[in-house]
Design a protein around this motif. Structure first.
Motif, short mmCIF file in Angstrom:
data_model
loop_
_atom_site.label_atom_id
_atom_site.label_comp_id
_atom_site.label_asym_id
_atom_site.label_seq_id
_atom_site.Cartn_x
_atom_site.Cartn_y
_atom_site.Cartn_z
N ARG A 59 29.06 -1.07 23.02
CA ARG A 59 28.52 -1.13 24.38
C ARG A 59 28.26 0.28 24.89
NH1 ARG A 59 33.19 -5.22 26.52
NH2 ARG A 59 32.77 -6.91 25.05
N THR A 60 27.53 0.35 25.99
CA THR A 60 27.21 1.65 26.59
C THR A 60 28.00 1.92 27.86
OG1 THR A 60 25.42 0.76 27.97
CG2 THR A 60 24.86 1.44 25.71
N GLY A 61 28.52 0.86 28.49
CA GLY A 61 29.17 1.03 29.78
C GLY A 61 28.18 1.21 30.91
N VAL A 62 26.91 0.90 30.67
CA VAL A 62 25.86 1.05 31.67
C VAL A 62 25.15 -0.29 31.84
CG1 VAL A 62 23.70 2.21 32.29
CG2 VAL A 62 25.49 3.47 31.09
N ILE A 63 24.98 -0.71 33.09
CA ILE A 63 24.15 -1.89 33.39
C ILE A 63 23.00 -1.43 34.28
CG2 ILE A 63 26.11 -3.46 33.22
CD1 ILE A 63 25.99 -3.68 36.34
N ALA A 64 22.03 -2.29 34.45
CA ALA A 64 20.88 -1.97 35.29
C ALA A 64 20.80 -2.93 36.47
CB ALA A 64 19.59 -2.04 34.48
N LEU A 65 20.28 -2.41 37.56
CA LEU A 65 19.95 -3.23 38.73
C LEU A 65 18.47 -3.00 39.02
CD1 LEU A 65 20.63 -4.95 41.28
CD2 LEU A 65 21.12 -2.77 42.44
N VAL A 93 25.68 2.24 36.91
CA VAL A 93 24.51 1.39 37.22
C VAL A 93 23.24 2.23 37.21
CG1 VAL A 93 23.46 -0.19 38.88
CG2 VAL A 93 25.97 -0.10 38.66
N LEU A 94 22.28 1.82 36.39
CA LEU A 94 20.93 2.37 36.38
C LEU A 94 20.09 1.52 37.32
CD1 LEU A 94 18.65 4.14 35.04
CD2 LEU A 94 18.41 2.30 33.37
N VAL A 95 19.46 2.15 38.32
CA VAL A 95 18.70 1.41 39.32
C VAL A 95 17.21 1.60 39.08
CG1 VAL A 95 18.25 1.11 41.79
CG2 VAL A 95 20.56 1.69 41.00
N ASP A 96 16.48 0.47 39.09
CA ASP A 96 15.04 0.49 38.86
C ASP A 96 14.33 -0.23 40.00
OD1 ASP A 96 12.65 0.99 37.42
OD2 ASP A 96 12.67 -1.04 36.62
N GLN A 97 13.18 0.27 40.39
CA GLN A 97 12.35 -0.35 41.42
C GLN A 97 11.08 -0.91 40.78
OE1 GLN A 97 11.51 1.23 45.64
NE2 GLN A 97 9.78 2.02 44.46
N THR A 98 10.86 -2.21 40.97
CA THR A 98 9.71 -2.86 40.33
C THR A 98 8.48 -2.93 41.23
OG1 THR A 98 10.29 -5.09 41.09
CG2 THR A 98 11.30 -4.30 39.02
N GLY A 99 8.65 -2.82 42.54
CA GLY A 99 7.53 -2.99 43.45
C GLY A 99 6.99 -4.41 43.48
N GLY A 100 7.72 -5.34 42.86
CA GLY A 100 7.22 -6.71 42.79
C GLY A 100 6.05 -6.87 41.85
N ASP A 101 5.77 -5.85 41.04
CA ASP A 101 4.65 -5.91 40.09
C ASP A 101 5.05 -6.76 38.89
OD1 ASP A 101 2.05 -4.80 38.94
OD2 ASP A 101 3.52 -4.20 37.42
N PRO A 102 4.25 -7.76 38.53
CA PRO A 102 4.63 -8.65 37.42
C PRO A 102 4.91 -7.92 36.11
CG PRO A 102 2.80 -9.59 38.64
CD PRO A 102 3.00 -8.21 39.18
N ALA A 103 4.09 -6.93 35.78
CA ALA A 103 4.28 -6.21 34.52
C ALA A 103 5.61 -5.45 34.52
CB ALA A 103 3.12 -5.25 34.28
N ARG A 104 5.91 -4.77 35.63
CA ARG A 104 7.17 -4.04 35.72
C ARG A 104 8.36 -4.99 35.73
NH1 ARG A 104 7.53 1.21 36.79
NH2 ARG A 104 9.57 0.89 37.77
#
Length: 333
Positions: A59-65, A93-104
């Motif tokens: 494991r990495t000990g890292v999750i994403a939100l 926690v790695l945080v990502d912003q999708t912008g609601g874009d389907p591809a992202r």
């Protein structure tokens, strides 16, 4: 110098295995031995090497939100609770912003590309069950409105009941021209449809007829959209005596537009929101709102993800509801 388990063992006069048992919380260590080890840990300021431990476990000990918009206060507050809950498991926690874009969003649901993460907590806006059907790798927990037949665990609140409660609150104050701000005509507007369903049910419960002129669609759920919706109503000659805004950010924009139009809240127009963001507790007037238990949502999501990361990959997806309640403040009283 970073001390090792061996250094702690030598200081305490015990084996490396005994130190490992104490550090990892195993219970079968004698109290006097545990005390010696803990004293040595404190003296040497020993800190476990979590990276090495996680790599040994694969494991990495890292999750994403992954969330649609980080600058919306609801998601920022939710992210804070996820980080706190994850820290209890020594996760980052790695945080990502999708912008609601389907591809992202597809990239996020599949594990955020090449990033090495143990699992992902994901609040989708544009994806449906078909988009998630082929995912079988990175453990995934969904937030927000439930996606029927989605092959992943889910945590949310009962949005229909919550919207019904806040609309009933407005009707109970004698308001009869209750506008709904934040409807959506897009396929991605699941949250809006559920809140509209609760609003419509509450009107029927109160014997108030549905008036489509009082239902205002908005392109997004930001402050500017709430203000624009109010201006649209007033320009069209539609005068509500209450507003149910589908988010607090919409409600804050609506409050500003009502003020500029010379209308008093709540004397002329009562206003209620949804989400209980901190800004609404300090607005003038303070904002009546639906209060979802964001801390509980985050804790449930992290717990579900942990179960999948720990090896529970075969059980059916679980759908959990966090509690919510109505918080009445100055904007309706």
């Amino acid at each position: 110098m970073r001390h090792r388990l061996k250094d702690v063992a030598e200081r305490a006069g015990v084996s490396v295995k005994t130190v490992s048992n104490v550090v990892n919380g195993h219970l079968h260590v004698r109290p006097e031995t545990r005390a010696r080890v803990e004293a040595a840990v404190a003296e040497l300021n020993y800190r476990p090497n979590l990276s090495a431990r996680n790599l040994r476990k694969g494991r990495t000990g890292v999750i994403a939100l992954a969330v649609p918009e980080l600058d919306l206060p609801y998601f920022a507050e939710l992210a804070r609770h996820v980080v706190v809950a994850a820290a209890q498991r020594d996760w980052r926690v790695l945080v990502d912003q999708t912008g609601g874009d389907p591809a992202r969003e597809r990239v996020a649901a599949a594990g955020i590309g090449d990033h090495m993460i143990d699992g992902i907590i994901f609040s989708p806006r544009a994806l449906g069950a078909d988009d998630l059907a082929g995912l079988d790798g990175t453990p995934l927990v969904l937030l927000g409105e439930r996606i029927d037949q989605a092959p992943a665990d889910h945590v949310g609140i009962d949005s229909v009941t919550a919207a019904r409660q806040v609309t009933a609150h407005l009707a109970g104050l004698g308001r009869r021209r209750i506008a709904a701000i934040g409807a959506s005509r897009t396929p991605a507007g699941a949250g809006a449809r559920l809140r509209l369903a609760g609003y419509t049910a509450a009107l029927a419960d109160a014997g108030i007829g549905y008036d489509e002129r009082l239902v205002v669609a908005t392109p997004a759920w930001r402050r500017a959209d709430g203000a624009a919706a109010v201006r649209r109503l007033l320009t069209a000659g539609v005068r509500p005596d209450a507003l149910f805004c589908f988010t607090d950010t919409l409600a804050l924009g609506a409050l500003r537009a009502l003020h500029l139009a010379g209308l008093r809240v709540p004397a002329d127009v009562a206003v209620a929101g949804f989400d209980d963001i901190e800004d609404g507790r300090f607005s003038t007037p303070t904002l009546t709102t639906v209060t979802p238990d964001k801390e509980r949502i985050a804790q449930l999501a992290v717990d579900l993800l942990a179960a999948r990361v720990d090896g529970d990959r075969g059980s059916p997806p679980r759908d959990l509801l966090a509690p919510h309640h109505l918080t009445a403040r100055e904007s309706t009283s």
